[in-house]
Design a protein around this motif. Sequence first.
Motif, PDB file in Angstrom:
ATOM      1  N   PRO A   1      58.434  35.718 -27.256  1.00 36.17           N
ATOM      2  CA  PRO A   1      59.364  35.842 -28.382  1.00 36.17           C
ATOM      3  C   PRO A   1      58.611  36.175 -29.664  1.00 36.17           C
ATOM      4  O   PRO A   1      57.407  35.940 -29.773  1.00 36.17           O
ATOM      5  N   ARG A   2      59.317  36.722 -30.624  1.00 35.04           N
ATOM      6  CA  ARG A   2      58.708  36.998 -31.918  1.00 35.04           C
ATOM      7  C   ARG A   2      58.460  35.684 -32.652  1.00 35.04           C
ATOM      8  O   ARG A   2      59.155  34.687 -32.431  1.00 35.04           O
ATOM      9  N   VAL A   3      57.441  35.684 -33.496  1.00 33.96           N
ATOM     10  CA  VAL A   3      57.058  34.468 -34.205  1.00 33.96           C
ATOM     11  C   VAL A   3      57.061  34.709 -35.709  1.00 33.96           C
ATOM     12  O   VAL A   3      57.064  35.853 -36.177  1.00 33.96           O
ATOM     13  N   VAL A   4      57.052  33.608 -36.451  1.00 34.07           N
ATOM     14  CA  VAL A   4      56.873  33.664 -37.900  1.00 34.07           C
ATOM     15  C   VAL A   4      55.382  33.523 -38.166  1.00 34.07           C
ATOM     16  O   VAL A   4      54.785  32.488 -37.868  1.00 34.07           O
ATOM     17  N   ALA A   5      54.764  34.568 -38.675  1.00 36.83           N
ATOM     18  CA  ALA A   5      53.312  34.541 -38.858  1.00 36.83           C
ATOM     19  C   ALA A   5      52.889  35.543 -39.910  1.00 36.83           C
ATOM     20  O   ALA A   5      53.539  36.577 -40.094  1.00 36.83           O
ATOM     21  N   ASP A   6      51.805  35.232 -40.577  1.00 37.83           N
ATOM     22  CA  ASP A   6      51.187  36.128 -41.542  1.00 37.83           C
ATOM     23  C   ASP A   6      49.991  36.778 -40.864  1.00 37.83           C
ATOM     24  O   ASP A   6      49.070  36.087 -40.416  1.00 37.83           O
ATOM     25  N   ARG A   7      49.998  38.100 -40.773  1.00 37.36           N
ATOM     26  CA  ARG A   7      48.965  38.819 -40.025  1.00 37.36           C
ATOM     27  C   ARG A   7      47.563  38.464 -40.507  1.00 37.36           C
ATOM     28  O   ARG A   7      46.671  38.173 -39.701  1.00 37.36           O
TER      29      ARG A   7
END
Length: 237
Positions: free
Chosen positions: A125-131
């Motif tokens: 699944p897609r996540v909440v993250a700062d590259r």
Amino acid sequence: MAVRDASDDPLAGLSADELLRVLGHEIGNLVTIVSGYGQMLRDHWEFLPDDRRLDIVGRMNRQVDQLRVLIDNFQHLRWLTGPNKDLQALGPTTDIGNLLEALADDLVPLADDHPLEIAVEADLPRVVADRASVQHVLMNLVVNATKFSPADAPIDIAVRHDGDAVSISVTDHGVGIPPDQRDRIFEKFVRLQDGGVGVGLGLFICRALVEAMGGHIRADEGADGGARMSFTLPVAK
């Protein structure tokens, strides 16, 4: 793998100016090493066989990589002391599999002569993250793994779905971390002994960045021994 006691560390409680002097000292050490190798190449180039030249250049590159991580740590330390440390209110969500694929080329040089083996579970699944934060955390974990792994031993990166989060782990094949020290290594100015250059901020900053993204980070033992560093990123709602 032993851990130094933070309460006895002379860096604890230093002011910003004093920390900058520490940074200058650490950078100076790395520059001295690179300069020494450069002088060796300059003075003995015609007498050195090709494999020795390549070895020296590789050693210089490794010191530059260490310098990159060291400076990056101090830049993040400045951010951590600022007023806005919440990374959860990010814009677009992230496909962590694609992100890991994009970051692989940056991580391979940091792994040095250790094969980097990356296993990403399908259909994450897609996540909440700062590259940039994910990249910084992985850089630190990979560099730490190289310090404590036997020569040519692989470093394993695994990504899998774990409930309401995605878990990313970096595992080495070294001596591991004593169970009673696995929480303390994420404290400020706590350093793993015999870990080379560093002032004990890397894992502290990793924890702060992961928690700012709504995740958690921990240390435990890998399946075949060694240390496994795992952090989670929340699944996007």
